[in-house]
Motif scaffolding. Sequence first.
Motif, mmCIF file in Angstrom:
data_model
loop_
_atom_site.group_PDB
_atom_site.id
_atom_site.type_symbol
_atom_site.label_atom_id
_atom_site.label_comp_id
_atom_site.label_asym_id
_atom_site.label_seq_id
_atom_site.Cartn_x
_atom_site.Cartn_y
_atom_site.Cartn_z
ATOM 1 N N UNK A 1 21.970 29.651 -9.831
ATOM 2 C CA UNK A 1 21.229 28.456 -10.255
ATOM 3 C C UNK A 1 19.859 28.461 -9.593
ATOM 4 N N UNK A 2 18.816 28.579 -10.414
ATOM 5 C CA UNK A 2 17.449 28.596 -9.893
ATOM 6 C C UNK A 2 16.868 27.177 -9.897
ATOM 7 N N UNK A 3 16.090 26.865 -8.863
ATOM 8 C CA UNK A 3 15.489 25.543 -8.706
ATOM 9 C C UNK A 3 13.990 25.715 -8.498
ATOM 10 N N UNK A 4 13.186 24.901 -9.188
ATOM 11 C CA UNK A 4 11.740 25.005 -9.016
ATOM 12 C C UNK A 4 10.988 23.768 -9.454
ATOM 13 N N UNK A 5 9.699 23.939 -9.602
ATOM 14 C CA UNK A 5 8.762 22.847 -9.899
ATOM 15 C C UNK A 5 7.924 23.227 -11.109
ATOM 16 N N UNK A 307 20.877 26.911 -16.289
ATOM 17 C CA UNK A 307 20.946 27.854 -15.173
ATOM 18 C C UNK A 307 19.655 27.897 -14.351
ATOM 19 N N UNK A 308 18.633 27.181 -14.822
ATOM 20 C CA UNK A 308 17.391 27.009 -14.053
ATOM 21 C C UNK A 308 16.932 25.564 -14.240
ATOM 22 N N UNK A 309 16.640 24.892 -13.138
ATOM 23 C CA UNK A 309 16.163 23.509 -13.213
ATOM 24 C C UNK A 309 14.757 23.433 -12.643
ATOM 25 N N UNK A 310 13.819 22.884 -13.442
ATOM 26 C CA UNK A 310 12.435 22.713 -12.989
ATOM 27 C C UNK A 310 12.112 21.222 -12.941
ATOM 28 N N UNK A 311 11.887 20.726 -11.744
ATOM 29 C CA UNK A 311 11.510 19.328 -11.551
ATOM 30 C C UNK A 311 10.024 19.184 -11.847
ATOM 31 N N UNK A 312 9.693 18.360 -12.840
ATOM 32 C CA UNK A 312 8.282 18.155 -13.184
ATOM 33 C C UNK A 312 7.741 17.018 -12.328
#
Length: 352
Positions: A1-5, A307-312
């Motif tokens: 699980x990838x996490x980013x911005x 599988x990847x979450x990008x917090x805007x």
Amino acid sequence: MEIGISTFVETTPDPQTGEVISHAQRIREVVEEIVLADQIGLDIFGVGEHHRKDYAASSPAIVLAAAASQTKRIRLTSAVTVLSSADPVRVFQDFATLDAISNGRAEIMAGRGSFIESFPLFGYDLKDYDELFDEKLELLLNIRESEVVNWSGKHRPAIHNRGVYPRPVQDPLPVWIGSGGNTQSCVRAGLLGLPLVLAIIGGRPVQFAPLVKLYQRAAERAGHDVSKLTVASHSHGFIAETTDEAAEKFFPSTQQAMNVLGRERGWGHYSRESFDAARSFEGALYVGDPETVAAKIVHLRKNVGITRFMLHCPVGTMPHEDVMKSIELLGEEVAPRVRDEVAKWEAEQGNS
């Protein structure tokens, strides 16, 4: 699980003071945000392309390149590249150059774009909106596949036996399809075997689960290995030490930004009631303390298949120090919680 911005590098008036910072200052701030995201172990940072006064990043690849030499492991992507009004040759060259500077960390997120300013700016007709994207995506993938290109289409001069350089470090250079929830976009991504990014910014995120299934069925029908395909979410949010603090800090700029867009697009007024409903557990806003936000991301993984979450973050203009703190909490407190919970859940799934 990838996490980013992800960010659109906004330069809207400050909702408290009315002050508008310069494009140059906001771009420099974003570079600092990318560097911080890398230092605290986030996986991905995305910069969106816009061509209007209240957004500073008309060239995401350049902004990302400024951060590439100051970072070590974080992946760097557009969010999105408005491919319909761009030249795929130049897009590929820009991101291949970014890939070289970052030593293999560049990605392209291709989309039609929800804003239309780039079309008249670069001489395109909106009546060709869908056709332009289809054709230019075909050319971009052709360039990615082959160093020497032979291609012809309707909206761009043909290319006859020409090389496109530089070639990227990664082979192939990752190309994602960005979608706001359009079924055709999801099916196209599946048929092409490309990773999919869903802009989940309203309603109930679990309602996107059928689109993910549709995407996967299309990929399987086209002969792609579904287990190797990834699905990302781009979702608005903000993290603070407490949920109340997060809500109070994030609401003013969010309301201002949403109501400006609402007047342009005929939406209803964005109220505090709308905001509070969206930050409920089943809502599309990821606003709260680290535990709250982590729980919502895990829920999205389990029920939608992300599988990847990008917090805007931010939406609209917020103090730079608040954005930096939100990124810090995402990397140091939210991401470890999410990864641990997802790993446990996947282990349980494998044993059941």
